[in-house]
Structure formats: structure tokens, C-alpha cells
Design a protein around this motif. Structure first.
Motif, PDB file in Angstrom:
ATOM      1  N   THR A 117       5.571  -3.561 -13.552  1.00  0.00           N
ATOM      2  CA  THR A 117       4.727  -3.084 -12.970  1.00  0.00           C
ATOM      3  C   THR A 117       2.853  -2.976 -13.777  1.00  0.00           C
ATOM      4  O   THR A 117       2.786  -2.732 -15.297  1.00  0.00           O
ATOM      5  N   PHE A 118       2.220  -3.110 -13.090  1.00  0.00           N
ATOM      6  CA  PHE A 118       0.942  -3.701 -13.376  1.00  0.00           C
ATOM      7  C   PHE A 118       0.015  -1.962 -13.102  1.00  0.00           C
ATOM      8  O   PHE A 118       0.546  -1.939 -11.412  1.00  0.00           O
ATOM      9  N   LYS A 119      -1.119  -1.372 -13.350  1.00  0.00           N
ATOM     10  CA  LYS A 119      -1.607  -0.230 -13.065  1.00  0.00           C
ATOM     11  C   LYS A 119      -3.266  -0.735 -13.082  1.00  0.00           C
ATOM     12  O   LYS A 119      -3.363  -1.512 -13.834  1.00  0.00           O
ATOM     13  N   ASN A 120      -4.133  -0.908 -12.120  1.00  0.00           N
ATOM     14  CA  ASN A 120      -4.747  -1.100 -12.049  1.00  0.00           C
ATOM     15  C   ASN A 120      -5.995   0.878 -12.492  1.00  0.00           C
ATOM     16  O   ASN A 120      -5.789   1.551 -12.351  1.00  0.00           O
ATOM     17  N   GLN A 121      -7.488  -0.145 -12.263  1.00  0.00           N
ATOM     18  CA  GLN A 121      -8.795   0.914 -12.850  1.00  0.00           C
ATOM     19  C   GLN A 121      -8.392   1.973 -11.954  1.00  0.00           C
ATOM     20  O   GLN A 121      -8.932   3.188 -12.315  1.00  0.00           O
ATOM     21  N   LYS A 122      -7.731   1.881 -10.438  1.00  0.00           N
ATOM     22  CA  LYS A 122      -7.448   3.482 -10.111  1.00  0.00           C
ATOM     23  C   LYS A 122      -6.379   3.737  -9.977  1.00  0.00           C
ATOM     24  O   LYS A 122      -6.109   5.199  -9.126  1.00  0.00           O
ATOM     25  N   GLY A 123      -5.581   3.082 -10.927  1.00  0.00           N
ATOM     26  CA  GLY A 123      -4.093   3.539 -11.191  1.00  0.00           C
ATOM     27  C   GLY A 123      -3.274   3.555  -9.288  1.00  0.00           C
ATOM     28  O   GLY A 123      -1.421   4.053  -9.240  1.00  0.00           O
ATOM     29  N   ALA A 124      -3.944   2.096  -9.024  1.00  0.00           N
ATOM     30  CA  ALA A 124      -2.769   2.118  -8.120  1.00  0.00           C
ATOM     31  C   ALA A 124      -1.823   0.397  -8.647  1.00  0.00           C
ATOM     32  O   ALA A 124      -2.407   0.158  -9.641  1.00  0.00           O
ATOM     33  N   LEU A 125      -0.639   0.926  -8.078  1.00  0.00           N
ATOM     34  CA  LEU A 125       0.277   0.351  -8.697  1.00  0.00           C
ATOM     35  C   LEU A 125       1.027  -1.341  -8.060  1.00  0.00           C
ATOM     36  O   LEU A 125       0.405  -1.278  -7.111  1.00  0.00           O
ATOM     37  N   MET A 126       1.001  -2.091  -8.881  1.00  0.00           N
ATOM     38  CA  MET A 126       1.420  -3.771  -8.670  1.00  0.00           C
ATOM     39  C   MET A 126       3.171  -4.461  -9.388  1.00  0.00           C
ATOM     40  O   MET A 126       2.438  -3.980 -10.421  1.00  0.00           O
ATOM     41  N   THR A 127       3.896  -4.604  -8.959  1.00  0.00           N
ATOM     42  CA  THR A 127       4.527  -5.771  -9.025  1.00  0.00           C
ATOM     43  C   THR A 127       4.871  -6.721  -9.136  1.00  0.00           C
ATOM     44  O   THR A 127       5.010  -7.096  -8.080  1.00  0.00           O
ATOM     45  N   ILE A 128       5.439  -7.032 -10.693  1.00  0.00           N
ATOM     46  CA  ILE A 128       5.624  -9.025 -10.229  1.00  0.00           C
ATOM     47  C   ILE A 128       6.893  -8.962 -10.448  1.00  0.00           C
ATOM     48  O   ILE A 128       7.236  -8.902 -11.443  1.00  0.00           O
ATOM     49  N   ASP A 129       7.790  -9.626  -9.720  1.00  0.00           N
ATOM     50  CA  ASP A 129       8.853 -10.225  -9.717  1.00  0.00           C
ATOM     51  C   ASP A 129       9.294 -11.257 -10.633  1.00  0.00           C
ATOM     52  O   ASP A 129       8.527 -12.224  -9.990  1.00  0.00           O
ATOM     53  N   ARG A 140       6.623 -13.547  -7.597  1.00  0.00           N
ATOM     54  CA  ARG A 140       6.055 -13.135  -5.992  1.00  0.00           C
ATOM     55  C   ARG A 140       5.397 -11.264  -6.899  1.00  0.00           C
ATOM     56  O   ARG A 140       6.349 -10.678  -7.125  1.00  0.00           O
ATOM     57  N   TYR A 141       4.227 -10.944  -6.015  1.00  0.00           N
ATOM     58  CA  TYR A 141       4.169  -9.839  -6.005  1.00  0.00           C
ATOM     59  C   TYR A 141       4.866  -9.011  -4.872  1.00  0.00           C
ATOM     60  O   TYR A 141       4.921  -8.804  -4.141  1.00  0.00           O
ATOM     61  N   LYS A 142       5.355  -7.567  -5.746  1.00  0.00           N
ATOM     62  CA  LYS A 142       5.374  -6.662  -4.886  1.00  0.00           C
ATOM     63  C   LYS A 142       4.543  -5.303  -5.241  1.00  0.00           C
ATOM     64  O   LYS A 142       4.214  -4.360  -6.114  1.00  0.00           O
ATOM     65  N   PHE A 143       4.945  -4.800  -3.578  1.00  0.00           N
ATOM     66  CA  PHE A 143       3.929  -2.817  -3.718  1.00  0.00           C
ATOM     67  C   PHE A 143       5.348  -2.011  -3.027  1.00  0.00           C
ATOM     68  O   PHE A 143       5.528  -2.103  -2.534  1.00  0.00           O
ATOM     69  N   ALA A 144       5.883  -1.336  -4.497  1.00  0.00           N
ATOM     70  CA  ALA A 144       7.172  -0.255  -3.412  1.00  0.00           C
ATOM     71  C   ALA A 144       6.999   0.250  -3.057  1.00  0.00           C
ATOM     72  O   ALA A 144       7.142   1.488  -2.823  1.00  0.00           O
ATOM     73  N   GLU A 145       5.468   1.355  -3.465  1.00  0.00           N
ATOM     74  CA  GLU A 145       5.257   2.223  -2.942  1.00  0.00           C
ATOM     75  C   GLU A 145       5.059   3.056  -1.258  1.00  0.00           C
ATOM     76  O   GLU A 145       5.051   1.871  -0.712  1.00  0.00           O
ATOM     77  N   LYS A 146       5.370   3.874  -0.550  1.00  0.00           N
ATOM     78  CA  LYS A 146       5.286   3.923   1.253  1.00  0.00           C
ATOM     79  C   LYS A 146       4.070   4.316   1.377  1.00  0.00           C
ATOM     80  O   LYS A 146       3.692   5.574   0.473  1.00  0.00           O
ATOM     81  N   GLU A 147       3.283   3.803   2.037  1.00  0.00           N
ATOM     82  CA  GLU A 147       2.252   3.980   2.922  1.00  0.00           C
ATOM     83  C   GLU A 147       1.843   3.619   3.865  1.00  0.00           C
ATOM     84  O   GLU A 147       1.927   2.452   4.149  1.00  0.00           O
ATOM     85  N   ASN A 148       1.715   4.374   4.644  1.00  0.00           N
ATOM     86  CA  ASN A 148       1.598   4.306   6.403  1.00  0.00           C
ATOM     87  C   ASN A 148       0.339   3.324   6.479  1.00  0.00           C
ATOM     88  O   ASN A 148      -0.012   2.504   7.724  1.00  0.00           O
ATOM     89  N   GLN A 149      -0.368   3.601   5.747  1.00  0.00           N
ATOM     90  CA  GLN A 149      -1.936   3.044   6.338  1.00  0.00           C
ATOM     91  C   GLN A 149      -2.174   1.358   6.239  1.00  0.00           C
ATOM     92  O   GLN A 149      -1.660   0.823   4.659  1.00  0.00           O
ATOM     93  N   THR A 150      -2.468   0.086   7.008  1.00  0.00           N
ATOM     94  CA  THR A 150      -2.064  -0.938   7.030  1.00  0.00           C
ATOM     95  C   THR A 150      -3.602  -1.412   5.854  1.00  0.00           C
ATOM     96  O   THR A 150      -4.531  -0.806   5.651  1.00  0.00           O
ATOM     97  N   LYS A 151      -2.659  -2.463   4.692  1.00  0.00           N
ATOM     98  CA  LYS A 151      -3.218  -3.015   4.011  1.00  0.00           C
ATOM     99  C   LYS A 151      -3.444  -4.772   4.207  1.00  0.00           C
ATOM    100  O   LYS A 151      -2.955  -4.780   5.026  1.00  0.00           O
TER     101      LYS A 151
END
Length: 642
Positions: A117-129, A140-151
Motif C-alpha cells: 500500500t502506497f500513500k500519495n501527497q494528498k494522503g490517499a491510499l493505493m494498493t498494488i497486489d 493489479r491496482y486496488k483501492f480498498a476504501e469505500k467512497e460513493n463519488q465516482t472516480k
């Protein structure tokens, strides 16, 4: 006092220094993953600027050079300023399953896996499996946090850096147009970094799978993807591969053909959590290792169909190739009779079948003959869920057993989602699925075993349309088993003997052998009733017994662009089948006793006097050393007999 301070400072500083260095070393070690057999390894690295890259090795030799990783969203960036937050423990996973359509029926592979799991400069998390196994690696890239807004994902900078001078076989990704993209172009022999040339149509990139001969030609690698569903678009590779870096590209906004798709940019988008497709890197010491690899299905979700007993691979007669303008009930019934006489499980009614069924009840005729009807359909009929479900129900009530759905011509996310809906809704009505004018499979035949075959190949219909096809067909037939067919079952429609607009140059036995070289859950044989009935009895018997899937396969010769010889087994049937992709005779030597255990004789089918139309059949005692010259653009089939 000063001396005492310095000594105390050193006592504190030196352990701290070793601690920092030790942490860095541990972190670097934790960013890699090896297969259980220690042969294949993927290693991630971060620069001081927080830019992420990876490399892949096999036996400590480079397979993929340092290559970029990262994603750019509409409002977030994961291409720089990254730092490691968490590295999971290594976990061992086993993928054990059976495939309905396969080179080898039973799959049983062990993988090492971990997540970083990596953190960017805004503190957002991205996981690479990460995954590492005996047949290659994947991530593969994975974003585990739950968020309803479309990315909205604007760019994926993932690249595959291939060494300079490495040669490969790549297929151009055709620009959107009438019937494109449809993965129906030639695989071109290129050198790493070469621009696109020789494409059938204007092209905007390279298709996956993409095959390269790397490590100074000592290793093979196939780049592909797996697990693509409705949460992501199908991907290809950018056209600009300067310095040998092949970067991921998304589907284009104009890939619509006649589908009801919105006129907007085709960026992948989703709410969170969001798990993206696997980027797959298959590795082998020989090209045959790539041909037999199941890494794409290993990474795909397990079967979602609990009872698969109704899914039975088989063969089908098909009228369109020999009679493309005859839609009469009599013609469809004639090919149903071919299926019945040869013991084919299926018959395919192509475009125009509805009128013939109203006039002549061709479906009832097939069912009365004990033959299961498959029918053609247009993609627009199956794109919207409710319309699709209604149509499947109608077809099932009519007695239809499968659908051939044509003219998708798009890799957009909406289409990837629709295809998953097609597989699922068809399964509910016990219908097989065959896709045409379509993207390449991405492990879907494991998840949805009723998905038995797909086009996405420059097949025998090209004798109608492509002037270069006769000269290039034999070569292509020795490339596609290492590329397109690794991705999934391939509806090449083999055995097209009657001459069409562009005259065939491959020998007749080469064309017949293609039915046993490619894997397809339904083999649609192309040609007329007259051709089938003119065959020697031994060939008629071969067609009757020929399997449409295999229990076991071994490669004997595996040389993309030149030749391929396979040993195939299904139940108590054993064969060796080979083709020559070159313009020169090819000598081969095979130990038949090794492959013919339990048999005393073998029957060989080879070229007859008129090599383009005739066959020769001979029977011999099995010998340990069998020598044979495969004819130019020719082939052979060996049947082991008691």
C-alpha cells in the motif's frame, strides 16, 4: 566533558544509523516477490521523488526492464510523491480447477502473493497486489476504501519495457470504424520499439496479448490482462513504444459501431472500492511454455456457474462459409444433416436464420435429428439487460442451445460490462455463448464456462476479404497458438477447402490440422456437404471422434512463425498434430514410442497427390525414431491406434 559527549553521541548515533540502513534494506527486500520455485521475481522500486517502477526477472535474468507504474485520476495523482505505508505478509495461494475448454483440463498452481500500500501527497491510499508463480508474475491496482463519488481514471502509465533488439509478434489495434476494433489483423514480426506497419487498417496501438523473445532470445514473455469486467475498459498498448516501453492504453470514445453508447470520453470510472484488472506477464524458457500457460485463467475469478454439467464442448456444421447467400430452410437443414451424419453435437444457423425458421421450422428439424441448434444474433439485441434477458428466454423456449453474438467492435467499459451480463444471463437459460466481431477473451471462460469460444482472430473467412491472407495464413497459424489462443478459446472456423476469392495456399491437411491446433469449445467446420462426403473413410472417422477440448497437451515443437507440433490426449484418444508455417519443407524427428504408449500402430494423414485438396492416409508400426518432412505450408495428423 566534550570527549564524553562525543562518545555518548557516537553510541547513540551508530545504532540509529544501522537501524535506518536496516529499515531501508528491509523495505527494499519487502517490495519484491518470488515464485515458490524461486525462478520468477517481480521487484518494485521507489525513487526519491516517489515515482514507482517495477522489473521482472527469471533465474536472475532480466525479462522486463525497469518499467513505470502509476495512475492519474481526475482529481488525484499516483505517479509521483508516493511513499510506502504497508507491506502485507507473503501469502501462499493455490488455484485448482477444471476448464471446459483447455489444452490441459485440470489446473493446479501455487502462487506467492503480497499487497503493498502506497500513500500519495494528498494522503490517499493505493494498493498494488503482486502474484508470482511458476508461469509468470502479475500485478493489479486496488483501492480498498469505500467512497460513493465516482472516480475517473484519466491515465495509467503502466509500461512493459522490452530490451532493445528483442523480437516479438504483435497485432495492430485497429482504429474504430466499420467492424473495428475486432482483433482481426495480422500478428506482425517486430523488433522492440518498432512503429506500426503492415496493418490491415489504420491502427492506434498494439493489441494484447503481445509476445516477445527476450533475454537474448533465451526466454519468452507474453503480456496480457485478466479479470476485466464492467468496472474497467479493455486495454491495449500505446502505438509509441520508443526505447521499447509499451504502455497501457484505454479504449477510445469512438469505439461504438452501432451500439447505443454515449458520446463521451471512454475513461474507466467507478466508485470505491475499485479493484482493477490484472496486468499479466507470462514467462517461459520455451515458446511452448507460453502456449500451455493458464496464468490468465488462474487470475480470473472462479466459475460463477455451480452446475456446469449442461456445458458440453462439441463440433458444428456451418453453412455460411460455403453458401454465404443461401438462407433457405433447405440449406440450413442440409447442414443439420451433416452434423447428424458425422455425430456433431451442434449445428450453427448464421445470419438470416429467423426467416428460415418461420418458413421451415429449422430448429424443430435439428432437434428431431438429435442435433442442438446454435443461432446468430446482432450485438445491439443483447446490449441492454432487459432486452437481452427477454431474448435469451425466447431462444431457450424455442429449443436453442447457444448464441453467436456478432459485431461488438469495442473495448469500452460499457461493452465489457455488457459481455459479463451476456455470459450471466445466457447461463441462466442454459445457453452457450460465442462472441464475434469482438475483443479478445480475458480469462472469462473460467468465470463463465458457458463462454465456449470467440472470434477476435483473422480466421478462414479472410479468404473472402483479405488479399494477403493466403500467403500469410500458414505463418499466422503458427503464431496464434502462442498469442490469441492463450487468452482463450478461438473460433477460427477451420477446414475451409473450397477456394474463395483469394485462393488458399495451405495444404488440405494443414487446414484440417487447425481444428486440432486451436482450442475452441465449439469447432465450427467451414465447408460444404459435398466436401465432407468426399472425404476418405479414415478422415470421416477422424472428424466423428475428434475432441473439442483436451485432457492433456504437450508441445513437441514450438517455434512461433515457423512450426508447431503438439501431442494431444482426450480420454483414450491420442494424437500428434503438426503444421509448417514456412515456404520450405521442414524435417522433424519424433519418438513415437514415447507418445504412443499402449498403442501398437499409428495412422498418419498427410498431403495427397493434389496437396491443396487431397489427403493421403497410411498406417505403420510405432517406431522410436520417426522422421518426416512437413510440406511447405503443410501439416500432418497422427492417430495412435490399437
Amino acid at each position: 566533558m566534550k570527549k564524553m559527549f562525543n562518545n555518548r553521541f557516537l553510541c547513540l548515533f551508530i545504532p540509529a544509523l544501522f537501524f535506518v540502513q536496516g529499515s531501508c534494506k528491509a523495505q527494499n527486500e519487502r517490495l519484491d516477490l518470488k515464485s515458490k520455485n524461486n525462478l520468477n521475481k517481480i521487484t518494485l522500486s521507489l525513487t526519491e521523488a516517489g515515482k514507482l517502477s517495477y522489473k521482472v526477472t527469471r533465474k536472475e535474468k532480466t525479462i522486463i526492464l525497469d518499467s513505470p507504474l502509476g495512475l492519474t485520476f481526475e482529481n488525484n495523482d499516483f505517479t509521483s510523491g508516493l511513499s510506502v505505508v504497508k507491506v502485507s505478509p507473503i501469502e501462499e495461494k493455490r488455484e485448482k480447477y477444471e476448464l471446459k475448454v483447455a489444452n490441459n483440463k485440470v489446473v493446479n498452481h501455487v502462487f506467492e502473493s503480497k499487497s503493498i500500500t502506497f500513500k500519495n501527497q494528498k494522503g490517499a491510499l493505493m494498493t498494488i497486489d503482486l502474484i508470482a508463480g511458476e508461469e509468470g508474475v502479475a500485478f493489479r491496482y486496488k483501492f480498498a476504501e469505500k467512497e460513493n463519488q465516482t472516480k475517473v481514471l484519466k491515465n495509467e502509465i503502466t509500461g512493459f519495457h522490452i530490451e532493445q533488439d528483442a523480437k516479438g509478434w504483435l497485432q495492430p489495434y485497429n482504429k474504430a470504424g466499420d467492424y473495428t476494433p475486432g482483433y482481426e489483423d495480422f500478428y506482425i514480426n517486430v523488433k522492440s520499439g518498432d512503429p506500426i506497419s503492415g496493418a490491415r487498417n489504420e491502427s492506434v496501438g498494439w493489441c494484447m496479448p503481445a509476445l516477445f523473445n527476450v533475454n537474448n532470445a533465451k526466454s519468452w514473455v507474453l503480456i496480457a490482462e485478466s479479470g476485466t469486467d464492467g468496472s474497467f475498459s479493455g486495454c491495449h498498448l500505446q502505438p509509441d513504444s520508443k526505447e521499447g516501453i509499451y504502455s497501457i492504453a484505454f479504449a477510445k470514445k469512438d469505439e461504438k459501431f452501432t451500439l447505443p453508447l454515449p458520446d463521451k470520453e471512454a475513461y474507466p470510472e467507478s466508485n470505491l472500492p475499485w479493484t482493477m484488472p490484472w496486468r499479466v506477464i507470462m514467462i517461459g524458457d520455451k515458446a511452448g511454455d507460453i502456449l500451455l500457460s493458464t496464468l490468465i485463467t488462474d487470475l480470473a475469478p472462479a466459475s460463477k456457474i455451480e452446475d456446469t454439467s449442461w456445458i458440453v464442448p462439441g463440433k458444428a456444421a456451418w453453412s455460411w462459409w460455403s453458401h454465404p447467400d443461401d438462407f433457405t430452410p433447405e440449406m440450413y437443414n442440409k447442414f443439420t444433416d451433416v452434423s447428424a451424419s458425422f455425430g456433431f453435437r451442434y449445428t450453427l444457423f448464421d445470419a438470416g436464420w429467423e426467416k428460415a425458421n418461420k418458413e421451415g421450422k429449422i430448429i424443430d428439424y435439428a432437434l428431431a435429428k438429435g442435433v442442438k441448434p446454435l443461432v446468430w444474433g446482432y450485438s445491439a439485441e443483447y446490449f441492454e439487460a432487459e432486452k437481452r434477458k427477454k431474448r435469451f428466454k425466447e431462444l431457450a423456449e424455442m429449443g436453442v442451445k447457444g448464441v453467436k453474438i456478432d459485431f461488438w467492435c469495442s473495448d469500452r467499459q460499457e461493452v465489457m460490462g455488457a459481455l459479463q451480463g451476456v455470459f450471466e444471463d445466457a447461463a441462466k437459460e442454459h445457453l452457450l455463448v460465442n462472441l464475434h466481431g469482438t475483443t479478445a477473451p480475458r480469462g472469462w471462460h473460467r468465470t463463465w464456462p458457458n463462454f465456449v469460444t470467440a472470434e477476435a482472430v483473422l480466421g478462414t473467412e479472410s479468404y473472402f476479404y483479405e488479399p494477403r491472407f493466403p500467403e500469410k495464413a500458414a505463418e499466422q497459424n503458427t503464431v496464434l497458438p502462442f498469442t490469441r489462443n492463450v487468452a482463450g478459446p478461438t473460433d477460427y472456423t477451420p477446414f475451409a477447402l473450397t477456394f474463395r476469392k483469394y485462393k488458399r495456399l495451405n495444404t488440405a491437411v494443414h487446414e484440417l490440422a487447425m481444428a486440432m491446433i486451436y482450442t475452441s469449445g465449439v469447432i465450427h467446420f467451414a465447408d460444404s456437404e459435398e466436401v465432407f462426403n468426399s472425404l476418405p473413410n479414415e478422415l470421416k472417422d477422424l472428424l466423428k471422434e475428434m475432441p473439442a477440448t483436451w485432457d492433456k497437451t504437450e508441445y513437441i515443437i514450438a517455434d512461433p512463425g515457423k512450426s508447431i507440433v503438439l501431442f494431444r490426449q482426450k480420454d483414450n484418444l491420442s494424437y500428434i498434430v503438426g503444421i509448417n508455417g514456412t515456404n520450405s519443407a521442414l524435417p522433424v524427428s519424433i519418438d513415437l514410442k514415447k507418445y504412443g504408449k499402449g498403442f501398437s500402430k499409428f495412422r498418419i494423414i498427410s498431403e495427397g497427390k493434389d496437396a491443396l485438396m487431397e489427403f493421403k492416409v497410411e498406417s505403420n508400426q510405432i517406431a522410436s525414431k520417426w522422421h518426416y518432412d512437413i510440406a511447405s505450408k503443410g501439416g500432418f495428423i497422427i492417430q495412435f491406434i490399437k
